[in-house]
Design an enzyme around this catalytic site. Structure first.
Site, mmCIF file in Angstrom:
data_model
loop_
_atom_site.group_PDB
_atom_site.id
_atom_site.type_symbol
_atom_site.label_atom_id
_atom_site.label_comp_id
_atom_site.label_asym_id
_atom_site.label_seq_id
_atom_site.Cartn_x
_atom_site.Cartn_y
_atom_site.Cartn_z
ATOM 1 N N SER A 1 15.711 -3.634 28.555
ATOM 2 C CA SER A 1 14.367 -3.231 28.992
ATOM 3 C C SER A 1 14.417 -1.990 29.891
ATOM 4 O O SER A 1 13.666 -1.027 29.675
ATOM 5 C CB SER A 1 13.641 -4.377 29.692
ATOM 6 O OG SER A 1 14.431 -4.918 30.725
ATOM 7 N N HIS B 1 17.486 -11.241 25.431
ATOM 8 C CA HIS B 1 17.097 -10.653 26.722
ATOM 9 C C HIS B 1 16.001 -11.524 27.336
ATOM 10 O O HIS B 1 16.221 -12.702 27.582
ATOM 11 C CB HIS B 1 16.677 -9.199 26.466
ATOM 12 C CG HIS B 1 16.533 -8.345 27.690
ATOM 13 N ND1 HIS B 1 17.024 -8.689 28.920
ATOM 14 C CD2 HIS B 1 15.923 -7.127 27.871
ATOM 15 C CE1 HIS B 1 16.738 -7.738 29.795
ATOM 16 N NE2 HIS B 1 16.068 -6.782 29.190
ATOM 17 N N HIS C 1 26.268 -13.731 30.412
ATOM 18 C CA HIS C 1 25.654 -12.451 30.796
ATOM 19 C C HIS C 1 26.576 -11.313 30.402
ATOM 20 O O HIS C 1 27.803 -11.478 30.414
ATOM 21 C CB HIS C 1 25.382 -12.400 32.306
ATOM 22 C CG HIS C 1 24.365 -11.365 32.659
ATOM 23 N ND1 HIS C 1 24.708 -10.063 32.905
ATOM 24 C CD2 HIS C 1 23.019 -11.430 32.763
ATOM 25 C CE1 HIS C 1 23.607 -9.380 33.163
ATOM 26 N NE2 HIS C 1 22.561 -10.181 33.083
ATOM 27 N N ARG D 1 19.826 -14.865 41.149
ATOM 28 C CA ARG D 1 18.406 -15.097 40.827
ATOM 29 C C ARG D 1 18.223 -16.553 40.413
ATOM 30 O O ARG D 1 17.188 -17.158 40.670
ATOM 31 C CB ARG D 1 17.957 -14.158 39.688
ATOM 32 C CG ARG D 1 18.141 -12.681 40.012
ATOM 33 C CD ARG D 1 17.859 -11.799 38.819
ATOM 34 N NE ARG D 1 18.755 -12.046 37.713
ATOM 35 C CZ ARG D 1 18.654 -11.477 36.514
ATOM 36 N NH1 ARG D 1 17.676 -10.621 36.275
ATOM 37 N NH2 ARG D 1 19.524 -11.740 35.551
ATOM 38 N N ASP E 1 17.362 -16.922 33.451
ATOM 39 C CA ASP E 1 16.451 -17.578 32.511
ATOM 40 C C ASP E 1 16.679 -19.088 32.416
ATOM 41 O O ASP E 1 15.825 -19.810 31.897
ATOM 42 C CB ASP E 1 16.593 -16.946 31.120
ATOM 43 C CG ASP E 1 16.212 -15.485 31.133
ATOM 44 O OD1 ASP E 1 15.136 -15.170 31.672
ATOM 45 O OD2 ASP E 1 16.985 -14.649 30.643
ATOM 46 N N ARG F 1 9.455 -6.977 35.600
ATOM 47 C CA ARG F 1 10.384 -5.917 35.201
ATOM 48 C C ARG F 1 9.721 -4.544 35.253
ATOM 49 O O ARG F 1 10.369 -3.523 35.540
ATOM 50 C CB ARG F 1 10.954 -6.244 33.812
ATOM 51 C CG ARG F 1 12.039 -5.327 33.274
ATOM 52 C CD ARG F 1 13.154 -5.023 34.233
ATOM 53 N NE ARG F 1 13.885 -6.160 34.755
ATOM 54 C CZ ARG F 1 14.992 -6.671 34.242
ATOM 55 N NH1 ARG F 1 15.502 -6.141 33.162
ATOM 56 N NH2 ARG F 1 15.622 -7.682 34.831
ATOM 57 N N ARG G 1 20.093 12.120 25.467
ATOM 58 C CA ARG G 1 20.471 12.471 24.093
ATOM 59 C C ARG G 1 21.978 12.335 23.906
ATOM 60 O O ARG G 1 22.706 13.335 23.877
ATOM 61 C CB ARG G 1 19.986 13.904 23.804
ATOM 62 C CG ARG G 1 20.134 14.475 22.386
ATOM 63 C CD ARG G 1 20.088 13.453 21.310
ATOM 64 N NE ARG G 1 20.008 14.075 19.994
ATOM 65 C CZ ARG G 1 20.902 13.824 19.022
ATOM 66 N NH1 ARG G 1 21.929 13.021 19.234
ATOM 67 N NH2 ARG G 1 20.737 14.386 17.832
#
Ligand code: CMX
Length: 436
Positions: free
Chosen positions: A242, A272, A319, A328, A374, A400, A420
């Site tokens: 993200s 994710h 992870h 978290r 999560d 987020r 790029r």
């Protein structure tokens, strides 16, 4: 300028710019990392190739926002009245400036956000037009994308007289206007899909977390649940899908609305941010299949092995960077122990915390057998009555967006260029490897 946050940010940017300029000008050829074939083919895992000063992820300690651990952030930020959790607006101040705001400084940001909450009518009309079977992340991302026409950055940029040094300023304005509206968009979606009632209007006297609880028709301590959720999920350095997507899209000078919408589409993947939805579904399926409301540790252990033996991942565990229990997870676990330890599903989450790491270690594949954020966030929402788990990634998305907007503002302030990288063909890699 009438906002303390904006003034402080402007000073921070001026002071920071020479550091970036010096690195590029005088040390531009210094080697940072090695690019091996396994990194090129393996999703660039661990390759040091992005800069973010908003947060940094230590594999063993977990996330640090502006150098502070999550616990230090929660302890150091001013708290909303009668709350155990800090103002989310204070977190935004910290992420942007690296400084803990005073209570007066946070209140100023709370006011700034509150002024910008009202949704344009067309956003509601667009959301109303979606069929009720639409995934809420599709609606969330589309609603945000539709607001691109509000962009102050676009208005000034396409007028043709916006200096590069000033790109951050209208980006900041866009970010505030967008972030302020996210809880309203989310609760509008929740209302349309699940409550089917008349959506509430915001309470102008409430902060972001308090107002979200109000919009969701929830009593205390859901305001703190919302604040905690928005704080712990806000940033996880720059390389996750993200954050990287938000940064990449914004690097083409697409506006904050387009960049945030794009990052949400990455967040919506099951590897994710969709994992918290997957965890909840997995837990309920487990309880159903085992056939017992409170399965024993042995029953869960067998269930976990059955899943692994049929080639499935255990959602909420593992992870790409972390190698210890996610802080978290720990913060939310401590909250759960204090406020909802009698919840039968949470008891299963807690049993799994004791079982899964040991099983994953024995299984021998996952580099990190420990739980991630999560594994814990969905069950808290479930306990407080948000039981439509398809909605959980929307909550993750509100949060987020805070980190991603902070990053984009700083990307523009420091003049980071269009991203790029170069791709190669398999044949080129074979030549580099000396096979051909
Ligand atoms: N259960 C079973 N197997 C797992 C596993 C888990 N929870 N986590 C990793 N593995 C497996 C991988 O599938 C991989 O197997 P193969 O070699 O057969 O492909 C192997 O272990 C090595 O993977 P890894 O290097 O440890 O992990 P990755 O960096 O490739 O992937 C992640 C990380 C999060 C996608 C993975 O651990 C996973 O799928 N976890 C479950 C989903 C989840 O919880 N996602 C949320 C992550 C947090 C977030 O970003 O929001």
């Amino acid at each position: 300028m009438n906002s303390t946050l904006k003034q402080t940010l402007a000073q921070e940017i001026e002071a920071w710019r020479p550091r970036t300029k010096k690195l590029v000008k005088e040390y531009g050829d210094v080697v940072v990392d090695e690019v091996t074939i396994s990194k090129v083919i393996g999703g660039m895992r661990g390759l040091k190739s992005l800069v973010s000063d908003i947060s940094n992820l230590d594999p063993n300690e977990g996330i640090r926002y502006r150098g502070y651990s999550l616990q230090e952030v929660v302890d150091g930020l001013p708290k909303a009245p009668n709350s155990t959790m800090p103002y989310v607006e204070g977190l935004f101040y910290l992420l942007l400036t690296g400084k803990f705001p005073t209570k007066a400084e946070v209140e100023n940001v709370v006011d700034e956000f509150a002024k910008r909450r009202v949704l344009p009518r067309y956003v509601c009309e667009i959301l109303d037009a979606f069929p009720d079977y639409t995934h809420p992340m599709v609606m969330f991302s589309s609603a945000i994308l539709s607001m691109s026409k509000e962009s102050e950055f676009n208005r000034k940029y396409f007028k043709g007289n916006l200096h590069k040094n000033d790109f951050w300023d209208p980006t900041y304005e866009d970010a505030l206007s967008l972030l302020a509206k996210l809880p309203n968009i989310a609760s509008y979606i929740y209302n349309k899909l699940y409550l089917k009632g008349k959506p509430r209007f915001s309470d102008p006297n409430l902060d972001m977390g308090g107002n979200f609880a109000f919009l969701m028709h929830k009593q205390k301590p859901y305001d703190d649940v919302a604040r905690m959720h928005f704080i712990v999920h806000s940033d996880h350095e720059s390389g996750n899908v993200s954050a990287h997507t938000g940064h990449l899209v914004a690097s083409s000078l697409s506006d904050v609305y387009m960049s945030t919408s794009a990052m949400l589409n990455g967040l919506a993947g099951p590897l994710h941010g969709l994992a918290s939805q997957e965890v909840m579904k997995w837990l309920l399926d487990g309880i159903d299949i085992i056939g017992n409301d409170e399965p024993s540790e042995d029953e869960w252990r067998k269930f976990v092995w059955d899943k692994l033996n049929t080639g499935q991942v255990i959602p909420g565990y593992g992870h790409a960077v972390l190698r210890k229990t996610d802080p978290r997870y720990t913060l939310q676990r401590n909250f759960s122990k204090e406020f909802m330890s009698d919840d039968s599903i949470w008891k299963s989450v807690d049993k799994l915390y004791r079982i899964v790491p040991e099983v994953l270690k024995e299984h021998g594949k996952a580099k990190n057998p420990w739980p991630n954020v999560d594994a814990q966030s969905g069950v808290i929402q479930w306990h407080y009555g948000v039981r439509e788990f398809e909605f959980y990634t929307v909550l993750f998305g509100i949060s987020r967006a805070i980190g991603i907007c902070a990053n984009i503002i700083w990307d523009r302030a420091l003049g980071y260029p269009l991203e790029r990288p170069k791709s190669v063909t398999t044949e080129m890699l074979e030549k580099i490897a000396g096979i051909k």
